[in-house]
Design an enzyme around this catalytic site. Structure first.
Site, short mmCIF file in Angstrom:
data_model
loop_
_atom_site.label_atom_id
_atom_site.label_comp_id
_atom_site.label_asym_id
_atom_site.label_seq_id
_atom_site.Cartn_x
_atom_site.Cartn_y
_atom_site.Cartn_z
N ASP A 1 1.90 8.04 3.58
CA ASP A 1 2.21 7.63 4.94
C ASP A 1 3.70 7.64 5.20
O ASP A 1 4.52 7.34 4.32
CB ASP A 1 1.67 6.22 5.22
CG ASP A 1 0.17 6.21 5.37
OD1 ASP A 1 -0.35 7.13 6.02
OD2 ASP A 1 -0.48 5.31 4.82
N GLU B 1 -10.65 3.84 12.35
CA GLU B 1 -10.37 3.88 10.92
C GLU B 1 -9.45 2.71 10.64
O GLU B 1 -8.25 2.74 10.92
CB GLU B 1 -9.71 5.21 10.57
CG GLU B 1 -9.71 5.50 9.08
CD GLU B 1 -9.22 6.91 8.79
OE1 GLU B 1 -10.05 7.83 8.81
OE2 GLU B 1 -8.02 7.08 8.57
#
Length: 275
Positions: free
Chosen positions: A56, A45
């Site tokens: 994140d 990915e």
């Protein structure tokens, strides 16, 4: 186009590893990508770096900043994929791009067409406004580009689960926790199994689970909930960061990481020929 994560009947699981393009630097990343292919890893990915991601944690945000500081943009990432993809035997590349940072300034269909033309095997478009989803799905279908959809265990409504299942054509990314990557607790396995079962009734594409998967034990537990694959982000990115800061061989360090987290079914051995 080959399936990202072939269904297994042996209790194993597919493996997807997240990295920001440009961290490590692209020439090193090229060697790392070929190592993953030789080891039989199913999916990389690969993110087009973008700043200040709200989903994140600090590890991936630092990684994105290093890549951005190196000047890596969408065009660089697509050129990288176009260069390396023809030499891969098994590894699939799912591109993750942020709509606001990488796509918004241009017509959506043009960008989707360029992504498909690079040889990317699937696209996950991050933070796409809901009003553009229909156009996005149409553009991806016109370009013959499989897409990755996302939903959240324990948070997404039945309508969102249905939409994710209906539109996924590469794989469905089930986020095990709502929060930031690298900061999540261990998954709620009992509840997660129920969500996987619900999605399984609604889609034939593979279901991959991420967030909170750091070790082989984590991966085995998630696979035991019925997932076809696990997605590992912060733990692998941290290996890259540590190797870079210590001046070690990034590819060798990351290969050790793959060995530590891959399924124990003998499948992750070096494959240096096609097949």
């Amino acid at each position: 186009m080959a399936e990202f994560f072939p269904r297994r009947g042996d209790g194993g699981y597919g493996l997807a590893l997240f990295l920001n393009a440009g961290d490590p630097p692209l020439p090193v990343l090229e060697d790392l990508v070929h190592m993953l292919d030789e080891r039989g890893v199913e999916c990389l990915e690969l993110a087009v770096p973008f700043p200040d991601s709200v989903t994140d944690g600090p590890t991936i945000r630092r990684s994105a900043r290093r890549a951005l500081d190196a000047g890596v943009e969408l065009a660089d990432v697509l050129a990288f994929v176009e260069r390396v993809r023809p030499g891969l035997h098994r590894l699939r590349i799912a591109l993750l791009a942020d709509w606001s940072h990488s796509v918004k300034p241009r017509p959506l269909a043009d960008v989707v067409g360029e992504v498909a033309g690079s040889g990317v095997d699937g696209l996950l478009l991050h933070a796409l406004p809901p009003r553009l989803r229909t156009d996005y799905h149409a553009a991806a279908a016109d370009a013959g580009l499989p897409i990755v959809t996302t939903c959240y265990h324990g948070v997404s409504s039945p309508r969102v689960l249905d939409e994710a299942a209906a539109n996924a054509s590469a794989y469905l990314y089930l986020v095990a926790h709502y929060g930031r990557s690298g900061t999540s607790a261990a998954p709620d396995l009992a509840g997660l199994a129920g969500t996987v079962a619900t999605l399984r009734e609604r889609t034939a594409v593979p279901i991959a689970v991420g967030f909170g998967v750091r070790t082989r034990q984590d991966a085995e537990s998630v696979a035991g909930c019925g997932a076809d694959a696990v997605i590992v982000g912060s733990a692998g990115v941290a290996r890259v960061e540590n190797a870079l800061s210590a001046g070690r061989d990034v590819v060798a360090d990351f290969e050790d990481f793959v060995s530590s987290i891959a399924a124990r079914d003998g499948e992750y051995t070096q494959i240096r020929t096609g097949g």
